[in-house]
Design an enzyme around this catalytic site. Structure first.
Site, PDB file in Angstrom:
ATOM      1  N   LYS A   1     -12.705  -0.449   6.399  1.00  0.00           N
ATOM      2  CA  LYS A   1     -12.931  -1.388   5.304  1.00  0.00           C
ATOM      3  C   LYS A   1     -13.939  -2.456   5.693  1.00  0.00           C
ATOM      4  O   LYS A   1     -14.842  -2.766   4.928  1.00  0.00           O
ATOM      5  CB  LYS A   1     -11.617  -2.075   4.909  1.00  0.00           C
ATOM      6  CG  LYS A   1     -10.424  -1.148   4.821  1.00  0.00           C
ATOM      7  CD  LYS A   1     -10.563  -0.086   3.748  1.00  0.00           C
ATOM      8  CE  LYS A   1      -9.353   0.832   3.768  1.00  0.00           C
ATOM      9  NZ  LYS A   1      -9.478   1.965   2.869  1.00  0.00           N
TER      10      LYS A   1
ATOM     11  N   TYR B   1       0.834  -1.212   0.000  1.00  0.00           N
ATOM     12  CA  TYR B   1       0.000   0.000   0.000  1.00  0.00           C
ATOM     13  C   TYR B   1       0.866   1.258   0.000  1.00  0.00           C
ATOM     14  O   TYR B   1       1.628   1.483   0.939  1.00  0.00           O
ATOM     15  CB  TYR B   1      -0.899  -0.043   1.246  1.00  0.00           C
ATOM     16  CG  TYR B   1      -1.643   1.226   1.585  1.00  0.00           C
ATOM     17  CD1 TYR B   1      -2.486   1.838   0.660  1.00  0.00           C
ATOM     18  CD2 TYR B   1      -1.539   1.814   2.845  1.00  0.00           C
ATOM     19  CE1 TYR B   1      -3.180   2.995   0.979  1.00  0.00           C
ATOM     20  CE2 TYR B   1      -2.234   2.969   3.181  1.00  0.00           C
ATOM     21  CZ  TYR B   1      -3.048   3.564   2.236  1.00  0.00           C
ATOM     22  OH  TYR B   1      -3.732   4.699   2.555  1.00  0.00           O
TER      23      TYR B   1
ATOM     24  N   ASP C   1      -1.057  -5.691   9.914  1.00  0.00           N
ATOM     25  CA  ASP C   1      -2.167  -4.830   9.549  1.00  0.00           C
ATOM     26  C   ASP C   1      -3.284  -5.738   9.043  1.00  0.00           C
ATOM     27  O   ASP C   1      -3.156  -6.354   7.985  1.00  0.00           O
ATOM     28  CB  ASP C   1      -1.683  -3.866   8.462  1.00  0.00           C
ATOM     29  CG  ASP C   1      -2.772  -2.937   7.966  1.00  0.00           C
ATOM     30  OD1 ASP C   1      -3.953  -3.274   8.113  1.00  0.00           O
ATOM     31  OD2 ASP C   1      -2.429  -1.879   7.419  1.00  0.00           O
TER      32      ASP C   1
ATOM     33  N   ILE D   1      -6.631  -4.871   8.549  1.00  0.00           N
ATOM     34  CA  ILE D   1      -7.831  -4.050   8.375  1.00  0.00           C
ATOM     35  C   ILE D   1      -8.830  -4.615   7.368  1.00  0.00           C
ATOM     36  O   ILE D   1      -9.948  -4.136   7.275  1.00  0.00           O
ATOM     37  CB  ILE D   1      -7.487  -2.584   7.994  1.00  0.00           C
ATOM     38  CG1 ILE D   1      -6.859  -2.476   6.609  1.00  0.00           C
ATOM     39  CG2 ILE D   1      -6.574  -1.947   9.026  1.00  0.00           C
ATOM     40  CD1 ILE D   1      -6.718  -1.036   6.127  1.00  0.00           C
TER      41      ILE D   1
END
Lengths: 348, 348
Positions: free
Chosen positions: B220, B96, B181, B183
Site C-alpha cells: 500500500k 478488513y 498492522d 501497512i
C-alpha cells in the site's frame, strides 16, 4: 552452473525486465498485479518449460499451474489440502530432511518412512510400500498419500518407469494421493532419461487423476532459489482451487514472474540452457565420482540431480549412527567439507 | 498513484536491477541467494524506510525485520507463532474481511470482534475491549492477543495516541499480545499525523516488549502489491526466530529485495515519493468526499489510507443487513460500482 548463459540472455533481452528503459513502461501494470492465478504469460511459459524438460512427451495445462513460495511452500500447501492433523504421508528413504519441517511443522501431519535398503540400491519395492502402509494401519494412523522425489535428493538417480507405475498402482489401489516432487527434472545428465509421473498418467486413463499431484520449482533446474518460484500442478480441480487460495501466503513476485515468463518463452535459449546445463553437470559429477574412486571411495551410480551418494562405510569405526556422526565431525572440522550423513536422510 | 516517480527513478538507476547491463554482473549472486534473513541491504533499507514514514521519531533494528509473503503471510505467520488452534485474537470492528481468511483458515485460531459503534465514530473504548475479553472468558476461549489496524482499513483514519496507549495498557495488563498492522502508515494525507505503536513502546520501558509485534508491507505505501513484500517486526526474540523459520514458506524474491533495497536507500527519492503520494491521495480523497457531500452523502472524516467510509443509511429501505445487501446489489449491478457493505467488515 550455467549463469553465464542467463546473464548473456539478459543483456540481449532488456524488455524482460520492468526495470530497464526498454521495459519500464510495464512497471506499473506488473507491480500492481496480484491476481492469485499469476500472469497468464507466466503460467503458460512454465507449462511449456515443464513439457520441454520432460522431452515434450506430455502436455501441461497452464490453468492447472498454481504458484507457491518455492517447492517448500508447494509441499506445505499440498499437505494442508490433502491431510488433516494426525494423518500421514509415506516417504521412501533416504529422503530430503527438509520434508520433516516443510510438510509436518504447521500442518500437524506426519511422515512415515518406507524403508529402502542400500543392499538393492535403494529400490522402492512393493513389499516396502505395503509394509509401511500396514504398520501405519496397525498404529491406527490414516495414510493419506505417498510422496516421491524424482530424480531423488539425495541419491541423484531417476526412478524407473516400472517403479513409478508400481507406486501409482499402489496409491490408486489404496485410494490415497500420490505427490511427485520433480524439482530436479532438468538435471538428468546421463541414461536412463527422466520419466515424469505425468507420462504414466497420460498413457493410462484408468488411474483416478484426482489423486495425482506434481510439485515443481525453478530453484534447481534453472538455479534461481532466491526467486522463490514454486509450482503445484494438480489433476484434481478441488485441490487446485484450494491450493490457489492458499497461494496468497506465498505468491511469486510479479517482477520475477515477468522475467521468467519472457525468459522461458525463448525456446532457443531454453533448449541451449537445458543441454549445456546437463553437460556441465555430468562433467562435474564425473570429476567428483572418478576422484572418489581413485581414493577408493565408491559412490552410487547416479545420473541426475546435484548429489553424490558416497559409501564411506569402511571409514567407520563401527556400523552405528554414532560412528557415522563421529566421522561427519572429522570431515566437517578437519577436512572442512560439509557432507550430510545418511542418518539425516532417515536411513535405517 | 505515484508510479511516474518510480518509473523515472528506475530509468535513472539501472544498477537497481540485476537485469540491466549495468546490474547484470550481480545476477548470479542475487538469484542464488536464499538466506532466510534476507539481503542485509534489504533489511537495512526497509528499517530506515519504516523509520521515515513514522517521522523518524523511532528506531527500527534491521535484525528484527522478518520477511513474509505480503502482509497476508505476515498475519498468518504471527498467528501460527502466538496462538494454538481454538485460541482467539480480539479485533475491533469494522475490520478488513481478509483477516478471517488469512489469520484463521490454516491456523485454527478464531477472531473475536470488539464491537465499536458508528455513534461515536467507531472509537475503540476500554469498555468494548473488556466486554469482548469477558465474553471470551465466559465461553472458555483463551484470548491470546489484540489485533489493531492503524491507519484503519476500512475507516481510513489513524488511531490517536491515547487509544493506542489504552490498548497497550489493556494487553499488557491481561498479559496478551498486541499486533499492530501498520501497512497504511505512509498514506496519511492530513492531520492528525500517524502514531506508530513503536513510539509508545519507545517512550515507556514498563511495557512487556515480548508481547508487541508490528506487521508491515510495501503493497500500500509504495503501491507494489505484486512484489509481495511483507514484514514482521517483533520485539520478542523467540517469536522473531520462529517467524524467520516460517518465512521459508513466503520469502521475498531476491530480485525484488535487490530492487527495493536500492530504491529505498535513495533517501531523496523516498522523501519526494512520500510527500507527493500523500498530496495526491489527499487531493483525490477531497474530490470524492466533496462530491459525495454535494449529493447529500456523508462520509467519516478521514485522514489516511485508501478508503472512504460512506453513510448510505438514508438509502436503505429498512435498517437491516438484508436491506444493505439489496442496496449493494443495486450499486453493483446498476451503478456498476463495487463498494463494500458494512456487514462485510463485521459491523454490528
Amino acid at each position: 552452473l550455467s549463469f553465464d548463459l542467463v546473464e548473456a540472455w539478459i543483456r540481449d533481452n532488456p524488455k524482460a525486465s520492468i526495470c530497464t528503459p526498454e521495459g519500464a513502461y510495464n512497471f506499473k501494470n506488473i507491480a500492481n498485479f496480484q491476481d492469485y492465478h499469476g500472469l497468464p504469460v507466466f503460467r503458460n511459459a512454465v507449462a511449456r518449460f515443464m513439457e520441454k524438460v520432460r522431452g515434450n512427451r506430455v502436455r501441461f495445462d497452464p490453468d492447472k499451474i498454481v504458484m507457491s513460495g518455492g517447492a517448500t511452500g508447494a509441499q506445505e500447501t499440498l499437505a494442508f489440502c490433502l491431510a488433516d492433523p494426525g494423518d500421514a504421508l509415506l516417504v521412501p528413504t533416504p529422503y530430503y530432511p527438509g520434508n520433516d519441517r516443510d510438510i509436518t511443522w504447521r500442518t500437524g501431519i506426519q511422515l512415515l518412512p518406507v524403508v529402502c535398503e542400500s543392499s538393492n540400491e535403494f529400490k522402492l519395492t512393493h513389499e516396502a510400500l505395503e509394509s509401511a502402509y500396514k504398520k501405519a494401519q496397525d498404529s491406527n494412523i490414516k495414510v493419506k498419500g505417498l510422496l516421491l522425489n524424482n530424480p531423488s535428493n539425495p541419491l541423484g538417480i531417476v526412478l524407473d518407469k516400472q517403479t513409478l507405475t508400481d507406486s501409482l498402482n499402489f496409491t490408486n489401489d489404496k485410494n490415497i494421493h500420490l505427490i511427485c516432487d520433480e524439482i530436479y527434472s532438468a538435471t538428468v545428465f546421463s541414461q536412463p532419461s527422466f520419466t515424469s509421473i505425468a507420462e504414466i498418467v497420460q498413457e493410462n486413463e484408468n488411474y483416478n487423476r484426482d489423486l495425482i499431484h506434481i510439485v515443481y520449482s525453478l530453484s534447481k533446474d534453472l538455479g534461481f532459489p532466491g526467486f522463490r518460484v514454486g509450482i503445484i500442478y494438480s489433476y484434481n480441480q478441488t485441490v487446485m482451487n484450494c491450493a490457489r487460495k492458499m497461494s496468497s501466503f506465498g505468491l511469486v513476485s510479479t517482477q520475477t514472474q515477468h522475467l521468467i515468463a519472457t525468459m522461458l518463452s525463448d525456446s532457443d535459449f531454453v533448449d541451449r540452457f537445458i543441454d549445456e546445463s546437463a553437460k556441465r553437470l555430468g562433467k562435474r559429477h564425473g570429476v567428483l565420482s572418478r576422484g572418489l574412486a581413485q581414493v577408493g571411495i565408491g559412490s552410487l551410480k547416479s545420473n541426475a540431480g546435484l548429489y553424490c551418494w558416497m559409501d564411506l562405510r569402511r571409514l567407520l569405526k563401527e556400523p552405528t549412527f554414532e560412528a557415522e556422526l563421529d566421522l561427519w565431525r572429522v570431515i566437517l572440522n578437519e577436512v572442512k567439507l560439509n557432507v550430510s550423513p545418511g542418518a539425516s536422510f532417515h536411513c535405517s
